[in-house]
Design a protein around this motif. Structure first.
Motif, short mmCIF file in Angstrom:
data_model
loop_
_atom_site.label_atom_id
_atom_site.label_comp_id
_atom_site.label_asym_id
_atom_site.label_seq_id
_atom_site.Cartn_x
_atom_site.Cartn_y
_atom_site.Cartn_z
N MET A 173 0.86 -1.18 0.00
CA MET A 173 0.00 0.00 0.00
C MET A 173 0.90 1.24 0.00
N ASN A 174 0.58 2.21 -0.87
CA ASN A 174 1.42 3.39 -0.94
C ASN A 174 1.14 4.35 0.23
N LYS A 175 2.04 5.32 0.39
CA LYS A 175 1.96 6.24 1.53
C LYS A 175 0.69 7.07 1.53
N GLU A 176 0.26 7.52 0.34
CA GLU A 176 -0.97 8.33 0.26
C GLU A 176 -2.16 7.55 0.79
N LYS A 177 -2.27 6.29 0.35
CA LYS A 177 -3.38 5.45 0.80
C LYS A 177 -3.30 5.23 2.31
N LYS A 178 -2.09 5.02 2.82
CA LYS A 178 -1.93 4.82 4.26
C LYS A 178 -2.37 6.06 5.04
N ILE A 179 -2.01 7.23 4.54
CA ILE A 179 -2.40 8.47 5.22
C ILE A 179 -3.91 8.64 5.19
N LEU A 180 -4.52 8.47 4.01
CA LEU A 180 -5.97 8.63 3.90
C LEU A 180 -6.71 7.60 4.73
N MET A 181 -6.25 6.37 4.72
CA MET A 181 -6.87 5.34 5.54
C MET A 181 -6.68 5.65 7.02
N GLY A 182 -5.53 6.20 7.35
CA GLY A 182 -5.27 6.60 8.74
C GLY A 182 -6.21 7.70 9.19
N PHE A 183 -6.43 8.71 8.33
CA PHE A 183 -7.38 9.79 8.64
C PHE A 183 -8.77 9.21 8.91
N ARG A 184 -9.22 8.33 7.99
CA ARG A 184 -10.55 7.73 8.14
C ARG A 184 -10.65 6.91 9.41
#
Length: 157
Positions: free
Chosen positions: A1-12
């Motif tokens: 999983m790329n960093k952008e997806k990790k950040i967005l999933m983390g926010f959610r």
């Protein structure tokens, strides 16, 4: 999983956990009022001369939907409408005494939740805070631009 997806999933994930943790206390303390109603009361309580247009823009709703919301809040005795002596056309809203009570309960709950989570924020350095704030502001500006683009597209159709 790329960093952008990790950040967005983390926010959610963080947002969903906050909602879940806060939900029972919010619902018990603000029984009889929906989340939308309480947040509308919050906006009216924190802003000068709010009207349907300002409310609709803030909540990304149509003016018609916001008009229904303000009517409901008036019926529940949370807000009242008023006009300025120099502008009889525009209708503004302010909190009633009951609305101020609901506003304060909501503010107190947010303060309580902030105190609960303070330990995490106390560990952050100024640089970490500044970096996160820059990111959130940059991302928010990007989303604002995308919303404006979409709005223009919808108006041109």
């Amino acid at each position: 999983m790329n960093k952008e997806k990790k950040i967005l999933m983390g926010f959610r994930d963080v947002y969903n956990k906050m909602v879940w943790l806060n939900k029972d206390k919010m619902e018990a303390s603000l029984k009889g009022y929906t989340s939308s109603e309480v947040h509308c009361v919050e906006y009216i309580g924190k802003n000068t001369d709010p009207n349907v247009t300002k409310l609709a823009e803030f909540f990304y709703m149509t003016r018609g939907a916001m008009s229904k919301m303000t009517k409901k809040l008036i019926q529940k005795g949370l807000i009242e409408s008023y006009q300025k002596s120099d502008n009889k056309k525009e209708i503004y809203y302010r909190l009633t005494e009951l609305g101020k009570t609901i506003f304060q309960i909501h503010e107190d709950l947010h303060q309580e939740f902030q105190e609960r989570d303070k330990a995490v924020f106390d560990q952050l350095t100024k640089e970490q805070f500044d970096s996160m704030l820059r990111f959130v502001e940059q991302y928010s500006r990007h989303l604002d631009a995308e919303i404006k683009k979409l709005d223009k597209e919808m108006k041109s159709e």
